[in-house]
Design an enzyme around this catalytic site. Sequence first.
Site, PDB file in Angstrom:
ATOM      1  N   ASN A 129      34.154  35.777  56.508  1.00 36.13           N
ATOM      2  CA  ASN A 129      33.155  36.810  56.797  1.00 36.13           C
ATOM      3  C   ASN A 129      31.733  36.414  56.424  1.00 36.13           C
ATOM      4  O   ASN A 129      30.957  37.222  55.898  1.00 36.13           O
ATOM      5  CB  ASN A 129      33.521  38.119  56.068  1.00 36.13           C
ATOM      6  CG  ASN A 129      34.894  38.634  56.444  1.00 36.13           C
ATOM      7  OD1 ASN A 129      35.229  38.702  57.618  1.00 36.13           O
ATOM      8  ND2 ASN A 129      35.700  38.963  55.461  1.00 36.13           N
ATOM      9  N   LYS A 219      44.893  32.139  58.318  1.00 37.03           N
ATOM     10  CA  LYS A 219      43.823  31.245  58.764  1.00 37.03           C
ATOM     11  C   LYS A 219      43.340  30.358  57.619  1.00 37.03           C
ATOM     12  O   LYS A 219      43.142  29.153  57.782  1.00 37.03           O
ATOM     13  CB  LYS A 219      42.659  32.052  59.322  1.00 37.03           C
ATOM     14  CG  LYS A 219      41.476  31.183  59.753  1.00 37.03           C
ATOM     15  CD  LYS A 219      40.168  31.919  59.591  1.00 37.03           C
ATOM     16  CE  LYS A 219      39.003  30.962  59.537  1.00 37.03           C
ATOM     17  NZ  LYS A 219      37.739  31.603  59.192  1.00 37.03           N
ATOM     18  N   HIS A 239      35.698  31.930  67.047  1.00 38.63           N
ATOM     19  CA  HIS A 239      35.254  31.081  68.156  1.00 38.63           C
ATOM     20  C   HIS A 239      36.444  30.533  68.950  1.00 38.63           C
ATOM     21  O   HIS A 239      36.433  30.536  70.178  1.00 38.63           O
ATOM     22  CB  HIS A 239      34.408  29.920  67.623  1.00 38.63           C
ATOM     23  CG  HIS A 239      33.191  30.361  66.869  1.00 38.63           C
ATOM     24  ND1 HIS A 239      32.115  30.964  67.478  1.00 38.63           N
ATOM     25  CD2 HIS A 239      32.888  30.313  65.544  1.00 38.63           C
ATOM     26  CE1 HIS A 239      31.193  31.247  66.576  1.00 38.63           C
ATOM     27  NE2 HIS A 239      31.639  30.868  65.398  1.00 38.63           N
TER      28      HIS A 239
END
Length: 338
Positions: A129, A219, A239
Amino acid sequence: TPDAIPSSSTTPDVVSSSHGIMLSRPSPVKSHPSPDKSTSQPPSKRKRSQPSPVKSSATNEKRKRPTAEECKHVVSALGKIHPDVVKENQKRREGFIDRKKKKKQKTNKKQANCTPVTDAVISTMLSQNTTAANQNRAFAGLKEAFPGGWEEVATADTSLIEDAIRVAGLAKIRAERMQNMLQIVKEERGEANFEYLQNFTSTDAIQKELSRFKGMGPKTISCVCLFALGIPEFPVDTHVLRISQKLGWVSASTSREAAYEYLNDVVPDEHKLDLHCLLVTHGKWCYNCAANGKPQFKPKEKWTCPLIGMKSGKKDIKPKVKVEKQVKVKKEEVKHRA
């Protein structure tokens, strides 16, 4: 109370007999359509509309995207636009090879504060973040504030850790989670670092070990495996997810977690490192692939996105950049002749 009046379809017809007695004609029996041949047969003999399991699985295998050919093409095309990414990954591979050699030689010499795995764990946590620039600044600030390494971080006042990483945001939460992890590992293994993960022989074991700590999601763990341990993993960030959806590799409604499970299985191991890094970089620089067409960084040179036209897979696998260049050349030739 009288019963409800039956509908006209079920009300018996009333007729008069020769003796004046009113008689009720029984309701006619409803006729049913003749049974269909396919349904009249026993269940075992009915024709199945669905394909057999073998054919179905074979069909699904053919439809899986990206194919190995697509992955190779994307890596090649984007590598020409972002050559620095390819060079950096080559250095990473050389580092993994060098580390394996030292491990085989059983060299017990430990360099002070040489903790690549722990660095990757903490750095990846800081990347959540926030921007890459803030992540790097926070990590550099942490290293500068605690020259004694992760042992010092494990015993430091939490407020000092917060000050060092404040630029990344969520400083209080990050500092508490980070210190808690290091303290647990210190208590269990005697050292406040994650270098012991290099001795694990199973990716599942590494994922299970790291997932017990707060802030270590799929992740983050995938990134640690890929960048710190050299394990072929395919992390999916915002992305990678966005471009994968544009290319039709996953649907527009696919979540990041579901995309990771699917793409990590489909993308060939030899392309995972380069493909991930190139998609992340491209998503930050390309007007066609950036969120809302607004890249974080302006391209230094003008180029046409080589991913345009690849959504249908093999048919459009050649980048349109080549076609556009050919058109420009032809126009210039016509002008020159005129």
